[in-house]
Design a protein around this motif. Structure first.
Motif, PDB file in Angstrom:
ATOM      1  N   TYR A  22       0.643  -0.989   0.022  1.00 53.71           N
ATOM      2  CA  TYR A  22       0.453  -0.011  -0.142  1.00 53.71           C
ATOM      3  C   TYR A  22       1.237   1.221  -0.018  1.00 53.71           C
ATOM      4  N   THR A  23       0.717   2.464  -0.543  1.00 55.08           N
ATOM      5  CA  THR A  23       0.851   3.292  -0.951  1.00 55.08           C
ATOM      6  C   THR A  23       0.100   4.839  -0.622  1.00 55.08           C
ATOM      7  N   TYR A  24       0.907   6.241   0.228  1.00 53.07           N
ATOM      8  CA  TYR A  24      -0.196   7.413   0.053  1.00 53.07           C
ATOM      9  C   TYR A  24       0.231   7.851  -1.531  1.00 53.07           C
ATOM     10  N   SER A  25      -0.529   7.604  -2.126  1.00 51.46           N
ATOM     11  CA  SER A  25      -0.413   8.114  -3.759  1.00 51.46           C
ATOM     12  C   SER A  25      -1.346   9.916  -3.774  1.00 51.46           C
ATOM     13  N   ILE A  26      -0.673  10.767  -4.778  1.00 54.87           N
ATOM     14  CA  ILE A  26      -1.062  11.996  -4.835  1.00 54.87           C
ATOM     15  C   ILE A  26      -0.721  12.084  -6.347  1.00 54.87           C
ATOM     16  N   CYS A  27      -1.524  12.268  -7.578  1.00 52.76           N
ATOM     17  CA  CYS A  27      -1.137  12.568  -9.105  1.00 52.76           C
ATOM     18  C   CYS A  27      -2.371  13.558  -9.063  1.00 52.76           C
ATOM     19  N   ASN A  28      -1.719  14.683  -9.188  1.00 50.42           N
ATOM     20  CA  ASN A  28      -3.463  15.797  -9.941  1.00 50.42           C
ATOM     21  C   ASN A  28      -2.029  17.330 -10.341  1.00 50.42           C
ATOM     22  N   VAL A  29      -1.499  16.790 -12.165  1.00 49.19           N
ATOM     23  CA  VAL A  29      -0.159  16.862 -12.458  1.00 49.19           C
ATOM     24  C   VAL A  29      -0.183  18.400 -13.596  1.00 49.19           C
ATOM     25  N   GLU A  30      -2.059  18.566 -13.571  1.00 48.60           N
ATOM     26  CA  GLU A  30      -2.542  19.420 -14.971  1.00 48.60           C
ATOM     27  C   GLU A  30      -3.224  20.710 -13.984  1.00 48.60           C
ATOM     28  N   GLU A  31      -3.267  20.873 -12.895  1.00 51.44           N
ATOM     29  CA  GLU A  31      -3.704  22.186 -12.721  1.00 51.44           C
ATOM     30  C   GLU A  31      -2.780  22.366 -12.178  1.00 51.44           C
ATOM     31  N   ARG A  32      -2.118  24.025 -11.910  1.00 49.43           N
ATOM     32  CA  ARG A  32      -1.545  24.739 -11.183  1.00 49.43           C
ATOM     33  C   ARG A  32      -1.781  24.914  -9.651  1.00 49.43           C
ATOM     34  N   GLU A  33      -0.832  26.013  -8.488  1.00 49.27           N
ATOM     35  CA  GLU A  33      -1.360  26.297  -7.667  1.00 49.27           C
ATOM     36  C   GLU A  33      -1.455  24.883  -6.509  1.00 49.27           C
ATOM     37  N   GLN A  34      -0.558  23.367  -7.105  1.00 45.30           N
ATOM     38  CA  GLN A  34      -1.248  22.489  -5.885  1.00 45.30           C
ATOM     39  C   GLN A  34      -0.723  22.827  -4.450  1.00 45.30           C
ATOM     40  N   ASP A  35      -1.379  22.164  -3.431  1.00 43.90           N
ATOM     41  CA  ASP A  35      -1.316  22.497  -1.895  1.00 43.90           C
ATOM     42  C   ASP A  35      -1.611  21.369  -1.281  1.00 43.90           C
ATOM     43  N   ASN A  36      -1.046  19.926  -1.325  1.00 45.68           N
ATOM     44  CA  ASN A  36      -1.869  19.003  -0.916  1.00 45.68           C
ATOM     45  C   ASN A  36      -0.954  19.165   0.289  1.00 45.68           C
ATOM     46  N   TRP A  37      -1.758  18.225   1.148  1.00 44.00           N
ATOM     47  CA  TRP A  37      -0.474  17.871   2.450  1.00 44.00           C
ATOM     48  C   TRP A  37      -1.224  16.199   3.222  1.00 44.00           C
ATOM     49  N   LEU A  38       0.037  15.784   3.701  1.00 47.45           N
ATOM     50  CA  LEU A  38      -0.161  14.487   4.463  1.00 47.45           C
ATOM     51  C   LEU A  38       0.971  14.916   5.751  1.00 47.45           C
ATOM     52  N   ARG A  39      -0.315  14.587   6.956  1.00 45.49           N
ATOM     53  CA  ARG A  39       0.391  14.432   8.264  1.00 45.49           C
ATOM     54  C   ARG A  39       1.007  13.481   8.590  1.00 45.49           C
ATOM     55  N   THR A  40       1.937  12.821   9.246  1.00 47.96           N
ATOM     56  CA  THR A  40       1.507  11.602  10.121  1.00 47.96           C
ATOM     57  C   THR A  40       1.265  12.226  11.409  1.00 47.96           C
ATOM     58  N   THR A  41       1.303  11.075  12.420  1.00 45.06           N
ATOM     59  CA  THR A  41       0.391  10.878  13.996  1.00 45.06           C
ATOM     60  C   THR A  41       1.358  11.440  14.642  1.00 45.06           C
ATOM     61  N   PHE A  42       1.312  11.644  15.545  1.00 44.35           N
ATOM     62  CA  PHE A  42       2.268  12.516  16.563  1.00 44.35           C
ATOM     63  C   PHE A  42       3.049  10.930  17.130  1.00 44.35           C
ATOM     64  N   ILE A  43       4.292  11.608  16.888  1.00 43.78           N
ATOM     65  CA  ILE A  43       5.903  10.791  16.873  1.00 43.78           C
ATOM     66  C   ILE A  43       6.536  10.808  18.634  1.00 43.78           C
ATOM     67  N   GLN A  44       5.962   9.950  19.529  1.00 46.75           N
ATOM     68  CA  GLN A  44       6.559  10.463  20.489  1.00 46.75           C
ATOM     69  C   GLN A  44       8.236  10.492  20.559  1.00 46.75           C
ATOM     70  N   ARG A  45       9.015  11.640  21.087  1.00 47.59           N
ATOM     71  CA  ARG A  45      10.743  11.476  20.918  1.00 47.59           C
ATOM     72  C   ARG A  45      11.658  10.920  22.449  1.00 47.59           C
ATOM     73  N   HIS A  46      12.117  10.079  22.457  1.00 52.98           N
ATOM     74  CA  HIS A  46      12.651   9.930  23.318  1.00 52.98           C
ATOM     75  C   HIS A  46      13.631  11.421  23.698  1.00 52.98           C
ATOM     76  N   PRO A  47      13.584  11.100  25.678  1.00 59.52           N
ATOM     77  CA  PRO A  47      14.274  12.265  26.021  1.00 59.52           C
ATOM     78  C   PRO A  47      15.581  13.044  25.445  1.00 59.52           C
ATOM     79  N   LEU A  48      16.246  12.059  24.873  1.00 59.13           N
ATOM     80  CA  LEU A  48      17.541  12.098  24.845  1.00 59.13           C
ATOM     81  C   LEU A  48      17.942  12.279  23.457  1.00 59.13           C
TER      82      LEU A  48
END
Length: 936
Positions: A22-48
């Motif tokens: 499975y992939t996250y895909s997007i393909c809208n190459v014919e229109e100008r001014e594309q601004d499409n976002w894909l954000r991850t879930t919250f990633i816990q950081r090791h304190p160090l």
């Protein structure tokens, strides 16, 4: 993951090599001014973990495979990050995200093929509890296969019997993390073991080596008890030893092996040695004799070793002395001298002096061994021999010197010395004869001085003095001297002495005057050489240069160290702070206070404990090299510590550290004139080395040190210069692999290291300096660098680089090494530029679209910048974001209208920063796609 914008990223099932994924895909190459976002879930950081790596696997479709869409189609996407202390759920605001990088594929996918790309980017400076990653599509056809987020650690390890825990690697601002360790069970260390974790997750430079305690030996990474029948007496890296002869132990972990029944050790025997079954002391020395040497006033006692040694080989001798005056005998006391001594003699011979005449002397010589103290009183006399001798000096002492102690016109006062010095009990008389022409006078004297009167003025007399024997018949050797009385009315002797002193002072003044005259003449002759040579007219440079001597040609490298370096006592060195870590140990800042000298700040390179002899020789070889150099642009060696446990190399301390880091920290703050002055210093140092026939082979900004006066000095002379086959085209040294981007092509291909290859490296250093510490060839791989150089690619001119300086760089990078300038030519040219500052105002052509440092035409992928802060961040000028906001410049359209005066008015004062922003605005106005360095 959460998708934002229209059309959104979609989850698509694909088949590759018969497998579904499975992939996250997007393909809208014919229109100008594309601004499409894909954000991850919250990633816990090791304190160090302040630094994480993001590995992306993705597919990008070739824009040329779409009919009619190639004008608006993109082939890149952007990676963003946002920190947070809590999960915000699906809430999403673009303003909270910070751009990390633009992601471009190495291979694009056509209609009938599929190429999976893998790229890794670094997210540094993380400090909050977690973070999000986001991917922005600006009009590309993309399939995102996987995202792997990880941080690097140095794994838990046991090294040199010390346990070190798993440690999170530091970030860019903390390249070395110091980690304390703990010795394994039954091991100990003189100092707490510690090690450094590098930012790449690798351990480096352990300090403080643990060693197994007494009774234990090292087995793999642990300390195990010595087995029965073996022992170990001290903490060391050595293995347990078998018990010595006539000893044994049935215990585990024995520190010593006790003697078997019927055997023992003498008090002087080592506790780790064998036990002996013999208990008797040695027999007496044989054939004791005394030979008198009256001419020098001493006796020579000699004897033959005892016939029976008692089964031991540790035989020594002692000598006792008694003197007898009639029937009364007493110890000789401290007045008598023995050479080499009176006890613990190993040779069957001793010299005795300072004896008095007309006395009986008895000498007792006794033999000893390690068990003599265990012998009974009844056994000890059997170890002694004695001899008695009566001293009667029939031979007179010898006259050694005769001197004049005073004189007048009618008298002379004389004295003389004798050897040996007569004792109070021995009456020595002297015969003094003097004559003038045929008249002889003979005197017999009781002391070693005489006042001769009634002499003729201004007359020379011959004096002969002899010592008489005790019977006044025998005579010693003669001493003859001529002395002359003063003439009538002549000045006193003191006046004569003053006259001699005055003549001596006058002669000194003449010598000093002559020296100053010739020195001035020599200096004037050099000033006539012309203005080109003014730098080289110092006394240091006027000396004929010696040729460098490779310390590895010495059979014993320690001899080379002693020849070229000064030994320093460690008590004169004070360590203050760790400032780095090298291949062999830590580097400290410290103070050197040598006797008769004022305190000076120094850098102290140390050799880590547990070193091998080869490591010690390699470590000290740098001092053997550095000690041969004496130039203001070469790092100065203060001395070495080699005769003590912890070896050290002590050099002058350079306050501003390595040149590359110094330039990065002062980007845009140093004028071109100052930068050229720094280059001139480096070139002068390299000319000195070249004249000594020394090839550096690792000339780079990281190996140039800077002091408080911005004076540059060449350093790093400790590398073994062996080029080895390597897939990346690097040569291996004791300090690690050196990237080929500083190395001349013939040195890489044919191992031709010469001063000409050093000139190529100097050209790269020039580029580093004018680019304020930028990495040469940016992120190109070593293979790409070699390929580009062979295809005649050369680094473009840095921003604001004077044209004359860039032309000199290109001369240094000529393919034919014979056509490159020599370091003497480089120094002369840089001197001309410094004497004519106007020549530095002509700037080399600079295209902001070409420079990787300055992605000036909107984004590096060709998309426009969305905000002023994004643009400033891309040119590393984000510190001026508030200046632009306060001035009301909040859109890129307003930025494009700015002129140089407008930039000054909002508070940008540093010339380098001012020009960087102005050049970037110039590039923004062009609105053409940024050219990658590979296309140039």
């Amino acid at each position: 993951a959460h998708a934002y914008g229209l059309p959104r990223w979609e989850v698509v099932q694909r088949t590759l090599n018969g497998s579904q994924f499975y992939t996250y895909s997007i393909c809208n190459v014919e229109e100008r001014e594309q601004d499409n976002w894909l954000r991850t879930t919250f990633i816990q950081r090791h304190p160090l973990a302040s630094r994480v790596f993001v590995e992306l696997k993705f597919i990008v479709r070739d824009c040329n495979s779409f009919d009619g869409a190639s004008l608006v189609c993109k082939e890149t996407f952007n990676l963003y990050t946002s920190e947070s202390d809590a999960d915000v759920g699906t809430t999403f605001r673009k303003s909270q995200f910070k751009k990390v990088a633009t992601i471009a594929p190495d291979e694009i996918t056509g209609k009938n093929e599929m190429h999976i790309n893998t790229e890794t980017r670094v997210v540094d400076g993380l400090s909050r509890k977690g973070f999000y990653l986001a991917f922005q599509d600006i009009g590309a056809c993309i399939a995102l296969l996987s995202v792997r987020v990880f941080y690097k650690t140095c794994p838990g390890t046991v090294q040199n019997l010390a346990t070190f825990p798993e440690t999170v690697a530091g970030g860019e601002n903390q390249p070395l993390t110091k980690v304390s360790g703990v010795c394994v069970d039954n091991a100990a260390s003189e100092e707490s073991p510690r090690i450094y974790c590098t930012e790449e997750g690798k351990w480096a430079v352990q300090v403080g080596q643990c060693q197994c305690k007494p009774g234990y030996e090292e087995v793999k990474d642990a300390c195990q008890e010595c087995r029965p029948g073996s022992f170990k007496a001290e903490a060391s890296s050595d293995a347990c030893e078998p018990c010595p002869a006539n000893t044994d132990t049935l215990e585990h972990g024995a520190v010593l092996c006790p003697c078997k029944d019927g055997f023992f050790r003498a008090p002087t025997d080592p506790t780790t040695g064998p036990c002996s079954g013999e208990t008797r002391p040695p027999s007496a020395p044989r054939d004791l004799s005394a030979v008198r040497q009256p001419s020098v006033g001493r006796l020579i006692l000699s004897w033959t070793p005892p016939e029976d040694t008692g089964g031991r080989n540790d035989i020594t001798y002692s000598v006792e002395c008694q003197r007898c005056d009639g029937v009364v005998c007493q110890p000789c006391g401290e007045r008598v001298r023995y050479e080499p001594g009176s006890t613990k003699l190993t040779e069957a011979r001793v010299s005795v002096s300072e004896l008095e005449a007309h006395l009986n002397y008895t000498f007792i010589v006794q033999a000893h061994s390690g068990v003599s103290q265990l012998a009974s009183e009844a056994q000890r006399p059997a170890s002694r021999s004695n001899v008695t001798i009566f001293l009667h000096y029939t031979d007179p002492p010898q006259i050694t010197t005769m001197r004049l102690v005073g004189r007048t016109s009618t008298s002379l006062a004389l004295s003389w010395d004798v050897s040996p010095r007569p004792r109070a009990q021995l009456h020595v008389r002297y015969k003094l004869t003097y004559h003038k022409k045929t008249t002889y006078t003979v005197l017999t004297l009781d002391k070693n001085s005489a006042q001769i009167k009634d002499l003729a003025p201004g007359t020379a007399y011959l004096f002969i003095v002899q010592a008489l024997g005790s019977d006044d018949n025998s005579e010693g050797s003669r001493m003859e001297e001529h002395f002359e009385t003063l003439t009538e009315g002549s000045p006193s002797q003191n006046y004569t002495v003053l006259l001699v002193a005055a003549v001596g002072v006058a002669m000194m003044l003449i010598v000093v005057f002559a020296f100053l005259f010739f020195h001035r003449r020599k200096r004037n002759s050099h000033t006539r050489q012309g203005p080109e040579d003014t730098y080289f007219s110092t006394p240091e440079q006027l000396k004929p240069l010696k040729t460098y001597v490779d310390p590895h040609t010495y059979e014993d490298p320690n001899v080379a160290v002693l020849k070229f370096a000064t030994e320093i006592h460690p008590s004169h060195i004070t360590k203050q702070k760790v400032i780095g870590a090298g291949e062999f140990g830590e580097v400290y800042r410290g103070i050197l206070k040598a006797p008769g000298r004022k305190e000076v700040a120094v850098a102290i390179k140390t050799l880590k404990p547990g070193y091998t002899e080869k490591q010690r020789q390699d470590f000290l070889s740098e001092a053997s090299i550095m000690g041969q150099f004496s130039h203001q642009n070469i790092i100065r060696l203060e001395g070495v510590v080699t005769k003590f446990k912890h070896a050290m190399i002590v050099t002058e301390y350079m306050e501003n550290g390595a040149l590359d880091r110094y330039l990065r920290d002062h980007d845009g703050e140093i004028s071109s004139f100052q930068l050229v002055g720094m280059l001139r210093g480096i070139a002068a140092g390299m000319k000195y080395l070249s004249d000594m026939s020394y090839v550096h082979r690792d000339l780079a900004a990281r190996n140039i040190l800077v002091n408080n006066n911005m004076e540059c000095k060449v350093s790093d002379f400790g590398l073994s210069r062996v080029l080895e086959d390597d897939p990346e085209g690097t040569y291996t040294t004791s300090g690690g692999k050196i990237p080929i981007r500083w190395t001349a092509p013939e040195a890489i291909a044919y191992r031709k290291f010469t001063s000409a290859s050093d000139v190529w490296s100097f050209g790269i250093v020039m580029w580093e300096v004018m680019a304020f510490g930028e990495r040469p060839y940016w992120d190109m791989s070593n293979h790409e660098v070699m390929k580009a150089i062979n295809e005649a690619f050369r680094l473009p001119a840095p921003m604001d680089c004077p044209s004359a300086v860039y032309q000199l760089m290109l001369q240094c990078w000529l393919q034919d090494r014979a056509k490159r300038p020599r370091f003497g030519d480089i120094v002369s040219l840089l001197d001309k530029l410094l004497r004519s500052p106007e020549s530095l105002k002509t700037i080399a052509d600079f295209d902001p679209r070409v420079s990787i440092r300055l992605p000036s035409t909107s984004g590096s992928d060709g998309s426009p910048f969305r905000s002023v802060s994004e643009w400033l961040e891309s040119i590393k000028m984000s510190q001026y974001s508030e200046n632009f906001t306060c001035a009301g410049i909040v859109t890129m359209e307003q930025v494009l209208q700015m002129k140089t005066e407008d930039i000054k008015n909002i508070g940008v004062r540093l010339p380098g920063h001012l020009k960087r922003i102005a050049y970037s605005i110039l590039g923004l106005k062009d609105q053409t796609s940024t050219l990658s360095v590979f296309a140039v």
